[in-house]
Write an enzyme that holds these catalytic residues in place. Structure first.
Site, PDB file in Angstrom:
ATOM      1  N   ASP A 189      91.177 -51.717  -3.610  1.00 44.43           N
ATOM      2  CA  ASP A 189      92.042 -51.178  -2.555  1.00 44.43           C
ATOM      3  C   ASP A 189      92.733 -52.311  -1.815  1.00 44.43           C
ATOM      4  OD1 ASP A 189      91.008 -48.713  -3.148  1.00 44.43           O
ATOM      5  OD2 ASP A 189      89.501 -48.764  -1.552  1.00 44.43           O
TER       6      ASP A 189
ATOM      7  N   HIS B 192      89.542 -42.292   2.475  1.00 46.94           N
ATOM      8  CA  HIS B 192      90.859 -42.261   1.829  1.00 46.94           C
ATOM      9  C   HIS B 192      91.501 -40.887   2.019  1.00 46.94           C
ATOM     10  CE1 HIS B 192      90.857 -46.059  -0.265  1.00 46.94           C
ATOM     11  NE2 HIS B 192      89.792 -45.804  -0.984  1.00 46.94           N
TER      12      HIS B 192
ATOM     13  N   GLY C  26      87.793 -38.683 -24.340  1.00 50.04           N
ATOM     14  CA  GLY C  26      86.732 -38.812 -23.348  1.00 50.04           C
ATOM     15  C   GLY C  26      85.671 -39.780 -23.805  1.00 50.04           C
TER      16      GLY C  26
ATOM     17  N   THR D 216      82.939 -33.510 -29.858  1.00 47.38           N
ATOM     18  CA  THR D 216      82.643 -32.925 -31.158  1.00 47.38           C
ATOM     19  C   THR D 216      82.094 -31.513 -30.988  1.00 47.38           C
ATOM     20  OG1 THR D 216      82.122 -35.149 -31.907  1.00 47.38           O
ATOM     21  CG2 THR D 216      81.448 -33.353 -33.332  1.00 47.38           C
TER      22      THR D 216
ATOM     23  N   HIS E 188      83.414 -43.611   1.759  1.00 49.75           N
ATOM     24  CA  HIS E 188      84.590 -44.381   1.367  1.00 49.75           C
ATOM     25  C   HIS E 188      85.705 -43.448   0.866  1.00 49.75           C
ATOM     26  CE1 HIS E 188      86.440 -48.070  -0.565  1.00 49.75           C
ATOM     27  NE2 HIS E 188      87.039 -47.100  -1.239  1.00 49.75           N
ATOM     28  N   GLU E 189      85.357 -42.580  -0.070  1.00 43.11           N
ATOM     29  CA  GLU E 189      86.378 -41.684  -0.633  1.00 43.11           C
ATOM     30  C   GLU E 189      86.848 -40.668   0.412  1.00 43.11           C
ATOM     31  OE1 GLU E 189      87.787 -42.446  -3.320  1.00 43.11           O
ATOM     32  OE2 GLU E 189      86.305 -43.888  -4.030  1.00 43.11           O
TER      33      GLU E 189
ATOM     34  N   GLY F  47      79.719 -38.992 -26.016  1.00 38.46           N
ATOM     35  CA  GLY F  47      78.620 -38.154 -25.550  1.00 38.46           C
ATOM     36  C   GLY F  47      79.008 -37.091 -24.549  1.00 38.46           C
ATOM     37  N   THR F  48      80.300 -36.917 -24.310  1.00 39.29           N
ATOM     38  CA  THR F  48      80.694 -35.912 -23.333  1.00 39.29           C
ATOM     39  C   THR F  48      80.922 -34.545 -23.980  1.00 39.29           C
ATOM     40  OG1 THR F  48      82.905 -36.815 -23.544  1.00 39.29           O
ATOM     41  CG2 THR F  48      81.680 -37.410 -21.573  1.00 39.29           C
ATOM     42  N   GLY F  49      80.733 -34.477 -25.290  1.00 39.14           N
ATOM     43  CA  GLY F  49      80.792 -33.175 -25.941  1.00 39.14           C
ATOM     44  C   GLY F  49      82.097 -32.860 -26.644  1.00 39.14           C
TER      45      GLY F  49
HETATM   46  P1  ADP Z   1      81.121 -36.783 -28.348  1.00 39.08           P
HETATM   47  O1  ADP Z   1      81.690 -36.212 -29.589  1.00 39.08           O
HETATM   48  O2  ADP Z   1      81.974 -36.549 -27.138  1.00 39.08           O
HETATM   49  O3  ADP Z   1      80.719 -38.205 -28.447  1.00 39.08           O
HETATM   50  P2  ADP Z   1      79.071 -34.896 -28.910  1.00 39.08           P
HETATM   51  O4  ADP Z   1      79.852 -33.640 -28.918  1.00 39.08           O
HETATM   52  O5  ADP Z   1      78.752 -35.474 -30.227  1.00 39.08           O
HETATM   53  O6  ADP Z   1      79.782 -35.987 -28.009  1.00 39.08           O
HETATM   54  O7  ADP Z   1      77.758 -34.658 -28.057  1.00 39.08           O
HETATM   55  C1  ADP Z   1      76.490 -34.981 -28.552  1.00 39.08           C
HETATM   56  C2  ADP Z   1      75.461 -33.967 -28.101  1.00 39.08           C
HETATM   57  O8  ADP Z   1      75.293 -34.024 -26.698  1.00 39.08           O
HETATM   58  C3  ADP Z   1      75.881 -32.552 -28.381  1.00 39.08           C
HETATM   59  O9  ADP Z   1      75.481 -32.160 -29.654  1.00 39.08           O
HETATM   60  C4  ADP Z   1      75.147 -31.763 -27.301  1.00 39.08           C
HETATM   61  O10 ADP Z   1      73.814 -31.515 -27.683  1.00 39.08           O
HETATM   62  C5  ADP Z   1      75.143 -32.732 -26.154  1.00 39.08           C
HETATM   63  N1  ADP Z   1      76.263 -32.478 -25.254  1.00 39.08           N
HETATM   64  C6  ADP Z   1      77.281 -33.325 -25.005  1.00 39.08           C
HETATM   65  N2  ADP Z   1      78.142 -32.809 -24.116  1.00 39.08           N
HETATM   66  C7  ADP Z   1      77.666 -31.588 -23.798  1.00 39.08           C
HETATM   67  C8  ADP Z   1      78.121 -30.549 -22.929  1.00 39.08           C
HETATM   68  N3  ADP Z   1      79.248 -30.677 -22.208  1.00 39.08           N
HETATM   69  N4  ADP Z   1      77.383 -29.418 -22.853  1.00 39.08           N
HETATM   70  C9  ADP Z   1      76.248 -29.285 -23.562  1.00 39.08           C
HETATM   71  N5  ADP Z   1      75.783 -30.226 -24.401  1.00 39.08           N
HETATM   72  C10 ADP Z   1      76.464 -31.368 -24.528  1.00 39.08           C
HETATM   73 ZN    ZN Z   2      88.768 -47.071  -2.279  1.00 38.13          ZN
HETATM   74 MG    MG Z   3      81.900 -37.142 -31.359  1.00 41.29          MG
END
Ligand code: ADP
Ligand code: ZN
Ligand code: MG
Length: 645
Positions: free
Chosen positions: A534, A461, A232, A239, A457-458, A235-237
């Protein structure tokens, strides 16, 4: 008020500290080698070479000749590249010496009269044996290097031996894995701290089940997955999820990062991988987590960074053989988890079945996800009474969990600066601006107008896919910006694999592809750039219908595409056709597109109510399941009055 600096969990700080520690350790390790090496060379030159080359006064050749004449030279040694000897000096205040060594350099082509002059001045002289270039070279370069090499080797062997058998880690502990075992009781985050990742969590829960009751799954001969790859955007969490899994799993959890395997010495990374797996196997069932695995798992040969490549390759090979090595049928499984935000650079060997055979996608959260995440990150923050988390989530489409955590924290800081008692909506909005300024300005923030356009748009579709006779069912519609350029998506789920497609089916397909633009046209009487992809795909398909599948009545079942170019999207496909035919092909492609575009518009105008319903639903929740499309259509039937209105 609360201390706004405090994060809702304090793990990130610990983490950073740990990371810093490790970095400092490995940097210090390389540096210490350099310093030891330099000191060694300096000592060698100072105490071994220098006495050999005693302090000599360098004098100009002309002065040397004068001194011969005036009888000041006592003795000398001639060699082809230098003249050394002793000369008389008058004692000075500082020293009582009457003679002093000197050095001078002979004129390039020799001095034919020098010997005569020396003889007539009665100077004692001798001639040095012919210089052996090799000898000097050996003494001044090879010898010190060899000595350094020996010392290096001894140290290296020492540490690999002590590290290898799992001892105290030797002097530097090079070969020992730096992975730290995370004790369940030390884990402060749980799945409750991860918002908007329910699907990923479900998959990980299943993995944990494998670990807890392996017998249950092995009983029927099933093979437990060995590896799970979390994929992913940053920053999507990912780790965070892995850490939370450590707590939930209640089995030993080893945490490390890909970069920790890459060191200066070839072979160290491999040794660390071995050590890590040995540790994990010893306490199995257990989990190994390798964060940022692309550091080692990069496609071999893809990135020829000097020197680091051999090391990475060996490390990767070791990792592969360790993964293959453990038996997934045993009652003591080791599951390896890894995270990356660049799955495309990973070596295909890693992704092969039987290795990382589970892939868990962690994507940017939708509205519900963002609400959950904001709730999590505002736990320790005092919010004003009129602060609406829902609105806060609504105005941050495309933000990742890390972005949201950042915004929340920033809002608290802004509120603190104005000495407020609580964080209000203005603080939050100001924080968004500040954070967005720091983000790459891709297509992350859409204004309300753009969101509405994308929603229609979506929906277009999705509705057309549902309405045409041969449409594939819609699985999910989203207006969360995904990746580069894509502002939203409509996911269709083919019900079966298709090998043959009829003309009707292809036409339905083209109508569906053009329906996004058709919806924009029907609703706003305006078209946007959002449909370019598209249009491209629809045109390509229409062209193939005409030139390859012989589906144009005008042209008949004649192929105008050169098979040879089948996989190259070149316009040369039609090189075999006459000017006249080329024109007809273009006309036919145009006709198909026009017809289907008109058809999509027609369908959408007829179902305008459903289109509105669906788009509004999308604007509200950002993602809807395929069911919503059917619901919007059936709601329309039960309220036919709406059409008249
Ligand atoms: P990644 O490893 O995907 O780059 P991290 O897990 O390091 O992202 O996320 C960094 C910080 O952002 C986490 O420590 C948390 O504080 C916050 N964070 C990211 N995703 C989430 C989530 N889904 N829910 C809550 N906090 C999140
Ligand atoms: Zn489209
Ligand atoms: Mg990470």
């Amino acid at each position: 008020m609360n201390n706004p600096n405090k994060q809702s969990n304090d793990n990130p700080q610990n983490d950073d500290q740990k990371k810093n520690d490790r970095m400092r350790r490995s940097a210090g390790f390389g540096l210490s080698y350099l310093i030891v090496g330099l000191i060694f060379i300096w000592l060698f030159q100072e105490f071994i070479l220098a006495p050999l080359v005693a302090q000599q006064t360098e004098i100009p050749y002309s002065q040397f000749k004068d001194m011969i004449k005036s009888g000041q030279i006592i003795n000398l040694t001639l060699s082809s590249n230098q003249i050394t000897g002793t000369m008389k000096v008058t004692p000075t205040a500082g020293s009582t010496a009457t003679s002093e060594p000197f050095i001078t350099y002979p004129v390039p082509n020799g001095d034919p009269t020098l010997i005569q002059e020396l003889d007539s001045a009665g100077v004692k002289y001798d001639v040095a044996p012919p210089p052996s270039g090799i000898g000097t070279f050996l003494v001044s370069y090879v010898l010190p290097l060899a000595l350094i090499g020996v010392v290096w080797y001894v140290i290296y062997r020492q540490i690999s031996r002590s590290g290898g058998i799992g001892g105290s880690g030797g002097i530097f502990g090079v070969a020992k894995s730096k992975a730290s075992e995370v004790k369940p009781e030390d884990v402060k985050v749980t799945y409750k701290d991860v918002g908007g990742a329910d699907e990923a969590i479900d998959e990980l829960r299943e993995i944990i089940q494998f670990l807890k009751t392996p017998e249950k799954f092995a009983r029927l001969g099933g093979r437990i997955p060995k590896g799970v790859l979390l994929v992913g955007p940053p920053g999507t969490g990912k780790t965070l999820l892995a850490k939370a899994t450590a707590g939930e799993a209640q089995v030993p959890f080893f945490e490390t990062s890909g970069s920790e395997f890459i060191e200066m010495f070839v072979g160290v990374g491999a040794a660390r991988v071995r050590d890590l797996f040995d540790q994990a196997r010893a306490v199995a069932p257990s989990v190994i987590f390798i964060d940022e695995i692309d550091a080692i798992g990069q496609s071999r040969g893809a990135n020829m960074r000097f020197g680091a490549n051999d090391e990475r390759e060996q490390t990767l090979n070791q990792l592969l053989s360790e993964i293959d090595g453990f038996d997934s049928l045993t009652s003591k499984p080791v599951i390896i988890m890894a995270a990356t935000n660049r799955p495309e650079v990973l070596d295909p060997a890693l992704l092969r079945a039987g290795r990382f055979d589970r892939e868990v996608t962690v994507s940017a959260p939708d509205l519900t996800g963002r609400i959950q995440i904001l709730k999590i990150h505002s736990r320790n923050i005092k919010l004003a009474d009129d602060f609406s988390i829902e609105r806060a989530a609504r105005i941050t489409p495309g933000f990742t969990g890390a972005d949201l955590a950042n915004v929340m924290n920033e809002a608290a800081l802004i509120a603190a600066r104005r000495n407020a008692d609580a964080v209000d909506m203005q603080d939050y909005e100001a924080a968004i601006e500040r954070v967005v300024a720091g983000l790459e300005k891709k297509t992350r923030i859409m204004n309300e107008q753009e969101r509405t356009t994308v929603a229609y748009h979506e929906s277009g579709h999705a509705l057309v896919a549902e309405l045409v006779p041969h449409g594939e069912p819609v699985a999910k519609i989203s207006i969360v910006p995904h990746g580069r350029g894509a502002l939203g998506y409509t996911m269709q789920m083919p019900t079966e694999d298709r090998y043959l497609m009829t003309r009707d089916e292809l036409e339905d397909h083209i109508a569906t592809m053009l329906a996004g633009r058709a919806a924009e046209k029907v609703i706003f009487n305006e078209i946007s750039t959002g449909a370019s992809d598209d249009i491209k795909r629809a045109t390509e398909l229409a062209r193939r219908m005409v030139t390859q599948y012989g589906m144009s009545d005008k042209l008949g079942a004649v192929t105008y595409s050169n098979q040879q170019y089948q996989f190259l999207e070149t316009d040369d496909n039609t090189a075999t056709a006459s000017q006249q035919t080329l024109k007809t092909i273009d006309e036919e492609v145009q006709r198909i597109i026009d017809e289907q575009y008109a058809r999509a518009q027609q369908l959408l105008s007829e179902h305008r109510v459903a289109l509105d319903t669906l788009a509004k639903e999308l604007l509200k929740t950002e993602t809807v399941e395929g069911e919503a499309v059917k619901e919007a259509l059936s709601a329309e039937e039960t309220a036919p009055a709406a059409i008249a209105a």
